[in-house]
Design an enzyme around this catalytic site. Structure first.
Site, short mmCIF file in Angstrom:
data_model
loop_
_atom_site.label_atom_id
_atom_site.label_comp_id
_atom_site.label_asym_id
_atom_site.label_seq_id
_atom_site.Cartn_x
_atom_site.Cartn_y
_atom_site.Cartn_z
N TYR A 128 0.84 -1.21 0.00
CA TYR A 128 0.00 0.00 0.00
C TYR A 128 0.88 1.27 0.00
O TYR A 128 1.86 1.34 0.75
CB TYR A 128 -0.92 -0.03 1.23
CG TYR A 128 -1.75 1.21 1.39
CD1 TYR A 128 -2.82 1.46 0.54
CD2 TYR A 128 -1.47 2.14 2.38
CE1 TYR A 128 -3.58 2.61 0.67
CE2 TYR A 128 -2.23 3.30 2.52
CZ TYR A 128 -3.28 3.52 1.66
OH TYR A 128 -4.03 4.66 1.80
N ASP A 211 -1.40 -7.26 6.27
CA ASP A 211 -2.45 -6.26 6.04
C ASP A 211 -3.59 -6.98 5.33
O ASP A 211 -3.47 -7.35 4.16
CB ASP A 211 -1.86 -5.13 5.19
CG ASP A 211 -2.86 -3.98 4.97
OD1 ASP A 211 -4.08 -4.24 5.01
OD2 ASP A 211 -2.40 -2.86 4.72
C1 LIG Z 1 -6.46 2.32 2.89
C2 LIG Z 1 -5.42 1.32 3.20
C3 LIG Z 1 -4.49 1.53 4.24
C4 LIG Z 1 -4.44 2.81 5.05
O1 LIG Z 1 -5.58 3.00 5.81
P1 LIG Z 1 -6.18 4.44 6.19
O2 LIG Z 1 -7.37 4.10 7.02
O3 LIG Z 1 -6.51 5.14 4.90
O4 LIG Z 1 -5.10 5.17 6.94
C5 LIG Z 1 -3.58 0.52 4.52
N1 LIG Z 1 -3.54 -0.62 3.79
C6 LIG Z 1 -4.41 -0.84 2.78
C7 LIG Z 1 -4.33 -2.12 2.00
C8 LIG Z 1 -5.37 0.11 2.45
O5 LIG Z 1 -6.20 -0.12 1.42
#
Ligand SMILES: *Cc1c(COP(=O)(O)O)cnc(C)c1O
Length: 445
Positions: A128, A211
């Site tokens: 990301y 993630d």
């Molecule tokens: C959007 C996103 C983030 C970051 O999250 P926020 O809530 O925008 O700070 C991290 N990892 C992935 C895969 C995302 O899509």
């Protein structure tokens, strides 16, 4: 009905003297995914009987005597709505501890702050964008952290070798995201975890982070596959209604959770009571939404494959996707069991989240055709972000991934002809009709 005591308040001590949510010895009646999503954290209020937790806006909590508080002390340290949400997500991911933050990015920053200066991080290559930025422009500057970006998808032995060759004595974090964004490469979490843990130089303090934002715990449970911690941008599927920015981490590692809770309180990037309340409300329908996102995305992916304006469709549930076998192995049992293929589809395709990327049949350096498609869409909204009930669509090369260097974009296959769609839960027929007329417009242009 028993009322569950709050978790540790983040100051290293907890009100009830234990850090586990329930001291009852009878097994929890909340067994299945949906039952957990609906009931954990939403036990009826002991004072009023309210079925839904009230929003606790109070910043501070009265004490009976000095230091003798009733579970909550100060809302940065812990807040009832935040605790409710943390417990619910922890249950869905199969972890003992959940920690919520003011954004997904705040989770990343807090995790990075839990590792020593001069550590090494081994990250998937198309991580990301905000995570890439934190590794390369923040953690590198403030903590001297070095990050290696490694391709973790592809042929098994090659993945094993690339990951093996990148582990160092100082490696403290291995950072996986799967599927990746926007090209939806599928990483074999168990393979990476095994490779890293069996490495002769691997530190006992090395931890594996996944993630899980793109699939949500409905489709994928990384803790079962060897990860130490799962993080989510709650902003996306967990909340699911595009009205909250928030993040969460879930782990079974109690000592790391204590350190992260200490940092959560010390750094203070915590979500508001209202956002926590909204996110818990969103979570209650996660299982229904994810099934709808998945079924619709698969149907749309099949449609896109058949349209003459399209060069490639990237959806890991399609047999044509290079990560299809890993996706099929890695998908949660519940998501696999709930999927009903349509009777005319004997291809072996299956629902695997709500994200689709596709390339238009044109020069990747030419942005005009994508512009025609995106301008002509009426049900899909042209916008960044994903995971909401409404369908969103975007051009990564100029929007979410506009800051990625051109040579890296070319390497990753992010040309101006690559479009990323977050399929919402509107009627699939309306979404197909919308895409069809927009794609016809570019073909005739
Ligand atoms: C959007 C996103 C983030 C970051 O999250 P926020 O809530 O925008 O700070 C991290 N990892 C992935 C895969 C995302 O899509």
């Amino acid at each position: 009905m028993t009322i569950v005591a709050p978790l540790s308040n983040g100051n290293g001590h907890s009100s009830s003297g234990d850090s586990t949510p329930s001291s009852s010895s009878s097994p929890s009646p909340y067994v299945g995914f949906s039952t957990k999503a609906i009931h954990i954290g939403s036990e009826p209020n002991p004072h009023t009987g309210a079925v839904i937790p009230p929003i606790s806006l109070s910043s501070t909590f009265a004490q009976d005597g000095v230091g003798n508080f009733k579970g909550y002390e100060y809302s940065r340290s812990a807040n009832p709505n935040r605790t409710s949400f943390e417990r619910a997500v922890a249950a869905l991911e199969g972890g003992s501890r959940g920690l919520a933050f003011s954004s997904g990015s705040a989770v990343t920053a807090t995790i990075l702050n839990s590792i020593p200066r001069e550590s090494h991080v081994l990250s998937v290559n198309d991580v990301y964008g905000g995570t890439y930025r934190y590794f390369t422009k923040v953690a590198s500057v403030s903590q001297g952290i070095q990050t290696s970006f490694v391709q973790m998808d592809g042929q098994r032995e090659e993945v094993r070798k690339r990951v093996h060759d990148s582990v160092r004595k100082e490696t403290r974090l291995v950072w996986i995201e799967t599927p990746t964004n926007p090209t939806l490469r599928v990483i074999d979490i168990a393979l990476v975890a095994e490779t890293v843990r069996s490495h002769p130089d691997a530190s006992p303090d090395l931890r594996i982070v996944v993630d899980n934002t793109f699939l949500s715990p409905w489709f994928q449970n990384p803790l079962e596959l060897g990860a130490d911690l799962v993080l989510h941008s709650v902003t996306k599927y967990l909340n699911g209604h595009s009205d909250v920015v928030m993040g969460v981490a879930v782990t079974n590692d109690e000592s790391w959770a204590d350190r992260l809770a200490f940092l959560q309180n010390s750094i203070g990037a915590v979500p508001s009571a209202f956002d926590s309340w909204l996110a818990l409300r969103g979570l209650k329908t996660l299982h229904l939404r994810m099934q709808a996102h998945g079924q619709s995305a698969l149907t749309i992916a099949r449609f896109l494959e058949s349209h003459p304006a399209i060069e490639t469709v990237i959806y890991p549930g399609l047999p044509s996707h290079p990560g299809y076998e890993v996706a099929r192995k890695q998908i949660s049992k519940r998501a696999k069991a709930s999927f009903r293929p349509s009777s005319d589809d004997t291809s072996g395709a299956f629902a695997y989240g709500g994200m689709i990327s596709f390339r238009l049949k044109c020069d990747p350096a030419d942005d005009a055709p994508a512009d025609v498609v995106l301008k002509n869409l009426k049900v899909f909204t042209l916008a960044e972000s994903l995971g909401g009930v409404e369908s969103l669509i975007e051009l990564p090369s100029k929007m979410t991934h506009g800051s990625v260097a051109l040579e890296d974009r070319i390497k990753l296959g992010i040309g101006h002809n690559l479009i990323r769609a977050s399929v919402g839960i509107e009627d699939t027929a309306d979404l197909i009709q919308d895409l069809n007329q927009a794609l016809d417009a570019v073909r005739l242009a």
